[in-house]
Write an enzyme that holds these catalytic residues in place. Structure first.
Site, PDB file in Angstrom:
ATOM      1  CD  GLU A  10      -1.679  -2.384   1.634  1.00 55.63           C
ATOM      2  OE1 GLU A  10      -0.489  -2.582   1.977  1.00 55.63           O
ATOM      3  OE2 GLU A  10      -2.558  -3.268   1.701  1.00 55.63           O
ATOM      4  CG  PHE A  61      -9.228  -9.756  11.869  1.00 55.66           C
ATOM      5  CD1 PHE A  61      -7.938 -10.099  12.280  1.00 55.66           C
ATOM      6  CD2 PHE A  61      -9.532  -9.822  10.521  1.00 55.66           C
ATOM      7  CE1 PHE A  61      -6.990 -10.514  11.357  1.00 55.66           C
ATOM      8  CE2 PHE A  61      -8.583 -10.235   9.587  1.00 55.66           C
ATOM      9  CZ  PHE A  61      -7.309 -10.586  10.014  1.00 55.66           C
ATOM     10  CD  GLN A  62      -7.027  -7.477   8.128  1.00 52.61           C
ATOM     11  OE1 GLN A  62      -7.961  -7.277   7.362  1.00 52.61           O
ATOM     12  NE2 GLN A  62      -5.863  -7.964   7.743  1.00 52.61           N
ATOM     13  CE  LYS A  95     -16.864  -7.029   4.386  1.00 54.02           C
ATOM     14  NZ  LYS A  95     -16.213  -8.302   4.714  1.00 54.02           N
ATOM     15  CG  MET A 129      22.262  12.591   3.335  1.00 53.76           C
ATOM     16  SD  MET A 129      23.429  13.774   2.627  1.00 53.76           S
ATOM     17  CE  MET A 129      22.449  14.459   1.298  1.00 53.76           C
TER      18      MET A 129
HETATM   19  C1  LIG Z   1      12.256   6.038   5.530  1.00 53.87           C
HETATM   20  C2  LIG Z   1      13.539   6.704   5.880  1.00 53.87           C
HETATM   21  N1  LIG Z   1      14.386   6.123   6.760  1.00 53.87           N
HETATM   22  C3  LIG Z   1      15.559   6.720   7.050  1.00 53.87           C
HETATM   23  C4  LIG Z   1      15.899   7.920   6.486  1.00 53.87           C
HETATM   24  C5  LIG Z   1      17.225   8.593   6.846  1.00 53.87           C
HETATM   25  N2  LIG Z   1      18.078   8.664   5.650  1.00 53.87           N
HETATM   26  C6  LIG Z   1      18.181   9.769   4.899  1.00 53.87           C
HETATM   27  S1  LIG Z   1      19.154   9.582   3.573  1.00 53.87           S
HETATM   28  C7  LIG Z   1      19.524   7.996   3.996  1.00 53.87           C
HETATM   29  C8  LIG Z   1      20.433   7.169   3.170  1.00 53.87           C
HETATM   30  C9  LIG Z   1      19.872   6.808   1.866  1.00 53.87           C
HETATM   31  O1  LIG Z   1      20.711   5.859   1.291  1.00 53.87           O
HETATM   32  P1  LIG Z   1      20.670   5.545  -0.247  1.00 53.87           P
HETATM   33  O2  LIG Z   1      19.257   5.267  -0.682  1.00 53.87           O
HETATM   34  O3  LIG Z   1      21.640   4.467  -0.540  1.00 53.87           O
HETATM   35  O4  LIG Z   1      21.070   6.904  -0.914  1.00 53.87           O
HETATM   36  P2  LIG Z   1      22.480   7.683  -0.917  1.00 53.87           P
HETATM   37  O5  LIG Z   1      22.435   8.684   0.180  1.00 53.87           O
HETATM   38  O6  LIG Z   1      23.558   6.659  -0.715  1.00 53.87           O
HETATM   39  O7  LIG Z   1      22.528   8.323  -2.255  1.00 53.87           O
HETATM   40  C10 LIG Z   1      18.867   7.642   5.186  1.00 53.87           C
HETATM   41  C11 LIG Z   1      18.980   6.337   5.856  1.00 53.87           C
HETATM   42  C12 LIG Z   1      14.966   8.488   5.602  1.00 53.87           C
HETATM   43  N3  LIG Z   1      15.180   9.668   5.004  1.00 53.87           N
HETATM   44  N4  LIG Z   1      13.824   7.850   5.294  1.00 53.87           N
END
Ligand SMILES: Cc1ncc(C[n+]2csc(CCOP(=O)(O)OP(=O)(O)O)c2C)c(N)n1
Lengths: 184, 583
Positions: free
Chosen positions: B55, B117-118, B167, B482
């Site tokens: 979803e 449920f759900q 529902k 990042m």
């Molecule tokens: C759902 C979620 N969990 C954690 C984060 C924290 N976060 C921001 S950027 C990042 C790394 C992303 O890694 P990747 O997809 O390999 O991209 P890159 O930065 O290596 O280009 C994380 C864990 C987030 N933004 N969203």
């Protein structure tokens, strides 16, 4: 920081209180009190909200509240231009022998004793927050066993009514979905 | 075609007829117990239902669709876990002002509140990040709720609306009554700007010597790019476009100074910092743009135009607030400014020379790795060059997102999609799917991180089965890049839990292949162009390219979180040479 009283007309529909309370909590606005009840219009409830915020933040609060679809109208109610009142019920530890003394105090506040037994008396009072606070100090000497207080409610003085200024919902044709304008 | 009012049917059919009446052509969803009655009439509907694999994918797909078409996207899910899986995309859509209508089934009304449920109180859960939401227990209320939901989602500041339907309300008999109008006592978006504010704004602009157009995503939502161009050229002042506004003003335009913010260009960040007037159009002074708020553009007055009055004064005081639709606002501002300028034309040439000097001295750039590995920025730059600027690029969240915002020069609105406000990893693949459904004749590239991709790649199965041939470029730096960059800069290189090892596992091309896509990989810089071209030549299937890039590349410039924009760094421990600037 200063205290402001807001009168908020809302649709009388389920979840409205949760929406308003949730907004205040997630935006970290401090509510001093909130009272809600029916109005002269069965479809509309009225909330009186007392908040403690900076002046510029007050405008933010009002604008954020106004974004709630169920909120119809918001007005700040100024103390000098309105009647503001709270309800207090307080149970004091006073035996019957003290009744006359208690009555004297209570009378001076325009309050009344509404219940008593040989251990206690319950006093009902209404009035602005300052009066209620003074009354509590005065009866405090007898020993307070329990108290309950309502939130503040407020109504503007004079003949005008908040609802005069609202409820003129315009009708907007449906099927007005944001039209496609791909890469304009 | 349309069903006459007064026709007898059950609530489920009334729901589907209402969606048809609202003009829905596609929706993304997954059935389940509580919503099952609705899936029976969906079987016969003219609406295309795309069966997703999660979803969350339905929600982001609806978002991608909405962002390219400007029309509300629709997603549908069952109660409980189906509904809670929509929570992230709804929060995402709220942050980026995306019009979305989410339909969820709820347990039968008699069971509500019993931990059935759900059962999940999805209305309660989503209150903070929907523009509005409904719980419907009476089938007669369905058409009105749907009509209102689309009206609310699409008008004013767009946003997500959720309609939760018990529902039994779907099963019970009703008569279909599509309302010809909606009237909501508490909802009156203010569209026409106040004429006094327009003339105040024009007068202020005509007195300014260092004005900047600070342009946000609102300009794209309002379809006001053409008007913005006229206004900007009329004044001849620099323009900066935020992450959500890329493409609203052509990157190639001489007045464009780039993107401001944490990873913005020196010219855009400094133009704002040194400005005496921010002409703010549909932007919201987000902390990622302002840096430390108290030191943001301290000498600037502010004109703030937005359709949402609550944005005005939220983070920064506005000297001239303008509430209204941006297209109407800019349209009104053009003649007002022309007449103000005819009385007093300030000389902006010094200002322009200063910002242009920054623009030419500090262009965006990147290092080519010396070890023969691929530079991630190079891949992204070549994607833009080879695929062309009519393509739609949909980023995930992380370094690759910032590089995709920096190294592709967006020329047109709605060609750049990303999760700006919530920063939702996992956004890209499903949003690209939705974008491709909304713009089937346009090339759609998902530019995703190896981390992000592993959150929602299952929607490639949906793409493969439903003839939605998106292209995915995985910028595989085998890490949560990042986060790793922050560890490099702020945690002494202690790389706690950021290594994904995704050059080893999973095998992305094989994974792609298993999902019915073409899987390619690229290890050498000299192969980048030809592999992009190969991906471009495949149009009957989704394509996934595993670009195995250098691990240590970093995003520059950078304003560290919580610091002033004046502290912008163009590389590690390297600030711009302010002494040589006349600013
Ligand atoms: C759902 C979620 N969990 C954690 C984060 C924290 N976060 C921001 S950027 C990042 C790394 C992303 O890694 P990747 O997809 O390999 O991209 P890159 O930065 O290596 O280009 C994380 C864990 C987030 N933004 N969203």
């Amino acid at each position: 920081m200063s205290t402001h009283t807001l009168a908020v007309l809302v649709e009388n529909s389920p979840g409205v209180l949760a929406r308003v309370a949730g907004l205040f909590s997630r935006r970290a606005y401090n509510i001093d009190s909130l009272a809600v009840g029916p109005t002269e219009n069965p479809n509309i409830s009225r909330m009186t909200i007392v908040i403690n915020v900076e002046n510029h933040a007050l405008e933010q609060v009002i604008r954020q509240l106004d974004k709630l679809i169920n909120v119809i109208h918001i007005a700040e109610v100024k103390p000098l231009e309105s009647i503001q009142s709270e309800l207090l019920l307080v149970k004091i530890s006073a035996t019957n022998s003290l009744k006359a003394e208690v009555e004297r105090v209570v009378d001076s506040f325009g309050a009344k004793i509404v219940d008593w037994d040989d251990q206690s008396m319950t006093i009902e009072a209404t009035g602005d927050p300052e009066k209620i606070a003074n009354l509590l100090t005065a009866v405090g000497t007898f020993g307070i066993r329990e108290l309950v207080q309502s939130g503040l409610v407020a109504l503007e003085r004079g003949s005008s009514a908040l609802s005069d200024r609202t409820l003129s919902a315009q009708s907007i044709p449906t099927a007005d979905g944001g039209q496609a304008d791909y890469q304009n | 075609m349309s069903t006459p009012n007064g026709t007898a049917m059950n609530g489920a059919t009334s729901l589907v007829k209402s969606l048809e009446a609202a003009g829905v052509d596609v929706m993304f969803g997954i059935p389940g117990g509580a919503i099952l009655p609705a899936y029976d009439p969906i079987f016969d509907s003219t609406i295309r239902h795309i069966l997703v694999r999660h979803e969350q994918g339905a929600g982001h797909a609806a978002t991608g669709y909405a962002q390219v078409t400007g029309r509300a996207g629709v997603c549908i899910a069952t109660s409980g876990p189906g509904a809670t899986n929509l929570v992230t995309p709804l929060a995402d859509a709220a942050m980026d002002s995306v019009p979305l209508v989410a339909i969820t089934g709820q347990v039968p009304s008699a069971a509500i509140g019993t931990d059935a449920f759900q059962e999940a109180d999805i209305r309660g859960i989503t209150m903070p990040f929907t523009k509005h939401n409904y719980l419907i227990t009476n089938p007669d209320d369905i058409p009105r709720a749907i009509a209102e939901a689309f009206h609310i989602a699409n008008t004013g500041r767009p946003g997500p609306v959720l309609v939760d339907i018990a529902k039994d309300a779907l099963q019970r008999a009703t008569t279909f009554n599509w309302p010809s109008t909606v009237s909501l006592a508490g909802y009156h978006p203010h569209l026409e700007p106040d004429s006094q504010s327009i003339s105040d704004a024009a007068a202020l602009i005509a007195q300014s010597h260092r004005p900047v157009f600070y342009v946000g995503g609102g300009v794209i939502k309002a379809n006001a790019s053409r008007e913005l161009m006229q206004l900007a050229e009329l004044l001849g002042a620099p323009v900066v476009t935020t992450l959500m506004a890329l493409g609203s003003f052509p990157a190639s335009h001489p007045l464009h100074m780039g993107m401001p913010g944490m990873h913005g260009t020196v010219s855009a960040v400094t133009a704002l910092q040194k400005s005496d007037l921010l002409i703010t159009l549909g932007a919201r002074f987000d902390d990622r743009v302002t840096g430390k708020l108290s030191s943001f553009a301290v000498n600037a007055k502010v004109i703030h135009a937005d359709i949402d009055p609550a944005e005005i004064g939220k983070n920064r005081f506005a000297d001239v607030p303008i509430v209204g639709d941006l297209k109407a606002t800019i349209t009104a501002l053009i003649p007002a400014l022309r007449s103000a300028l005819s009385k007093n034309q300030p000389d902006l040439s010094t200002w322009l020379r200063q910002v242009n000097h920054l623009k030419s001295t500090y262009p965006l750039g990147f290092d080519i790795p010396t070890d023969g590995t691929i530079s991630p920025q190079y891949v992204i730059q070549q994607l833009g060059k080879i695929s062309g600027l009519d393509s739609i690029f949909v980023a995930g969240v992380g370094q690759h997102q910032m590089w995709a915002s920096q190294f592709i020069p967006y020329e047109k609105p709605r060609t750049w999609l990303n999760s700006g406000g919530l920063g939702t990893m996992g956004y890209s693949v499903p949003a690209a799917m939705g974008a491709k459904v909304g713009a089937p004749d346009t090339t759609v590239w998902s530019i995703d991180g190896d981390g992000c991709f592993q959150m929602t790649n299952q929607e490639l199965v949906t793409c493969a089965l439903n003839n939605i041939p998106i292209k995915v470029a995985i910028i595989n730096n085998e890490s949560l890049g990042m986060v790793r960059q922050w560890q490099t800069l702020f945690y002494e290189g202690r790389y706690s839990n950021t290594s994904l090892e995704s050059k080893r596992i999973p095998d992305f091309p094989k994974l792609a292949d298993a999902m019915g896509c073409v899987g390619l990989s690229c290890d050498r810089p000299e192969d980048v162009d030809s592999i992009i071209e190969k991906a471009m030549s495949i149009n009957d299937q989704p394509v996934v390219v595993d670009f195995r890039v250098h691990r240590d590349a970093m995003v520059w410039p950078m304003v560290a979180a919580g610091t002033s924009n004046d502290e912008i760094m163009i590389a590690r421990e390297m600030a711009p040479d302010w002494d040589s600037q006349e600013l």
